[in-house]
Design an enzyme around this catalytic site. Structure first.
Site, PDB file in Angstrom:
ATOM      1  N   ASP A  21       0.803  -0.875   0.078  1.00 28.56           N
ATOM      2  CA  ASP A  21      -0.184   0.139  -0.092  1.00 28.56           C
ATOM      3  C   ASP A  21       0.845   1.213  -0.044  1.00 28.56           C
ATOM      4  O   ASP A  21       2.129   1.048   0.270  1.00 28.56           O
ATOM      5  CB  ASP A  21      -0.985   0.085   1.016  1.00 28.56           C
ATOM      6  CG  ASP A  21      -1.686   1.115   1.324  1.00 28.56           C
ATOM      7  OD1 ASP A  21      -2.548   1.526   0.485  1.00 28.56           O
ATOM      8  OD2 ASP A  21      -1.769   1.801   2.276  1.00 28.56           O
ATOM      9  N   ASP A  23      -0.192   5.084   0.886  1.00 26.36           N
ATOM     10  CA  ASP A  23      -0.259   6.117   1.794  1.00 26.36           C
ATOM     11  C   ASP A  23      -0.046   5.547   3.357  1.00 26.36           C
ATOM     12  O   ASP A  23      -0.921   4.506   3.620  1.00 26.36           O
ATOM     13  CB  ASP A  23      -1.544   6.785   1.858  1.00 26.36           C
ATOM     14  CG  ASP A  23      -1.521   7.650   0.384  1.00 26.36           C
ATOM     15  OD1 ASP A  23      -1.017   8.610   0.167  1.00 26.36           O
ATOM     16  OD2 ASP A  23      -2.753   7.172  -0.318  1.00 26.36           O
TER      17      ASP A  23
END
Length: 260
Positions: A21, A23
């Site tokens: 991922d 952020d």
């Protein structure tokens, strides 16, 4: 004299690929996203006589890792509020779910114009070690800004594949906790999910990777040591994290925390 990269610790050791991922895992952008959501939600909540958006608990529980539309709809439902879906052409406002999503996007764009989004500590050395070990890497994100931000943080070169919000929209991929983003990234790497590690900080993302059949799901709990210590780790484990770390450097040569 060049030094050898630190060895990889389990779980990335022995994996063929790692899907990250973006952020809150690779980039210090979670605070900017939370602030943008607060700017979008607070006028809506004030009009309904409700307390303002909680940029910690509500961000992590309802909107972190989700697309803007899914996040807006999830939190409205949690608050017992109903808005019409609206139309993709809706401008920023509070009259529809699309308008709230547009308000969040506008606030996030303003934030990006005012500050940089650096790589989080631990990300560059881990990516270098993975590259030196021949482990393929992909980045996924619900955000349409992920590729731009990875480039600005000097991380983009480490990723053979990036599946961001713009690409998900083009392909019609559902958002997390559906595993579609992770599965698309693994497919583009040419590595079965059962031979991939997924690294996520959002509950929705951890659930997505678990549902996608990834070999190991690593949760990143950056609340460790703070007021919420324990709660986020428990939530990540409850939704499918096999291992929880507080820092990506723990995936190098330091011991990782495993379930007892």
């Amino acid at each position: 004299m060049m030094t050898s990269p630190p060895p990889l610790a389990p779980p990335p050791r022995g994996a063929r690929a790692v899907v990250f991922d973006t952020d809150g895992v690779l980039l210090d952008s979670a605070g900017l996203h939370a602030a943008a959501w607060k700017a979008a939600f607070d006028p809506c909540f004030a009009a309904a006589g409700q307390p303002p958006f909680d940029p910690d608990a509500e961000y992590r529980r309802w909107v972190d890792g989700r697309s803007r539309l899914d996040g807006a709809a999830a939190l409205l439902a949690a608050r017992g509020l109903r808005l019409p879906p609206g139309d993709p052409a809706d401008g920023p406002g509070t009259g529809s779910v699309h308008a709230l999503a547009a308000a969040k996007e506008a606030a996030f764009a303003r934030g990006l114009a005012e500050r940089d989004v650096p790589a989080l500590p631990g990300a560059p050395p881990l990516l270098r070690a993975l590259g030196d070990a021949g482990v393929a890497c992909a980045a996924v994100s619900a955000s349409r800004h992920a590729r731009q931000l990875l480039r600005r943080a000097d991380l983009l070169e480490w990723f053979a594949v990036v599946v961001d919000g713009a690409e998900a929209a083009r392909l019609g991929l559902p958002g997390k906790p559906d595993p579609a983003l992770f599965l698309e990234a693994a497919a583009r790497l040419g590595v079965p999910p059962a031979e991939c590690v997924a690294v996520e900080d959002a509950v929705a993302g951890v659930e997505a990777a678990r549902r996608g059949g990834f070999r190991t799901v690593v949760g990143v709990d950056r609340t460790s040591g703070g007021n919420g210590a324990g709660a986020q780790e428990d939530a990540l484990r409850a939704h499918g994290a096999d291992v929880v770390v507080s820092h990506l450097a723990e995936l190098l040569d330091a011991a990782v925390r495993t379930p007892t």
